[in-house]
Design a protein around this motif. Structure first.
Motif, short mmCIF file in Angstrom:
data_model
loop_
_atom_site.label_atom_id
_atom_site.label_comp_id
_atom_site.label_asym_id
_atom_site.label_seq_id
_atom_site.Cartn_x
_atom_site.Cartn_y
_atom_site.Cartn_z
N PHE A 70 -1.35 0.21 11.90
CA PHE A 70 -2.10 0.35 10.67
C PHE A 70 -2.61 -1.07 10.62
N THR A 71 -3.70 -1.25 10.28
CA THR A 71 -4.31 -2.68 10.06
C THR A 71 -5.17 -2.57 8.69
N ALA A 72 -4.64 -3.28 7.83
CA ALA A 72 -4.96 -3.42 6.45
C ALA A 72 -6.17 -4.12 6.14
N ASP A 73 -6.97 -3.64 5.57
CA ASP A 73 -8.22 -4.39 4.97
C ASP A 73 -7.96 -5.05 3.64
N SER A 74 -7.61 -4.14 2.80
CA SER A 74 -7.24 -4.57 1.37
C SER A 74 -5.99 -3.96 0.82
N VAL A 75 -5.20 -4.63 -0.09
CA VAL A 75 -4.28 -4.21 -0.85
C VAL A 75 -4.54 -4.45 -2.23
N ILE A 76 -4.69 -3.72 -3.18
CA ILE A 76 -4.85 -4.09 -4.75
C ILE A 76 -3.99 -3.53 -5.43
N PRO A 77 -3.15 -4.46 -6.15
CA PRO A 77 -2.39 -4.02 -7.08
C PRO A 77 -2.78 -3.03 -8.01
#
Length: 114
Positions: free
Chosen positions: A32-39
């Protein structure tokens, strides 16, 4: 964590590792490659990225729980539903296997100074 193999499920484990399913000789890992992680609210985060299974990459978005956080790292946990046919895994002799599966993720992001 994967349960240990037993004589009862060793044949099934071997078949799942074969080219009928995950072809682990050629593709030993899911990625899995994350593009964005938004709290988000209440200890959650919204994650978007790409899941690669047997060489097929597909977009994936999900909500994850923040299970650990510190000044330079955060750990997220989630359970996501995926359809194996989206990744070309279509073997299903007799139609006895469900198309959708639950994948349990635990991901740790660590800040790497430039």
């Amino acid at each position: 964590m994967r349960p240990p193999s037993t004589p009862d499920n060793a044949k099934c484990d071997a078949h799942l590792r074969s080219s009928d399913f995950f072809d682990t000789d050629r593709f030993p890992t899911l990625e899995f490659t994350a593009d964005s992680v938004i709290p988000g609210a209440e200890g959650c985060a919204d994650v978007t990225g790409r899941l690669t299974v047997v060489g097929e990459a597909r977009p994936l978005a999900f909500s994850a729980r923040i299970t650990e956080s510190g000044p330079t790292a955060v750990t997220l946990s989630a359970e996501i539903d995926v359809d194996r046919a989206d990744y070309g895994i279509t073997w299903n002799k007799g139609g006895v296997i469900k198309g959708r599966a639950t994948v349990v993720l635990t991901v740790r992001f660590v800040h790497q100074p430039a």
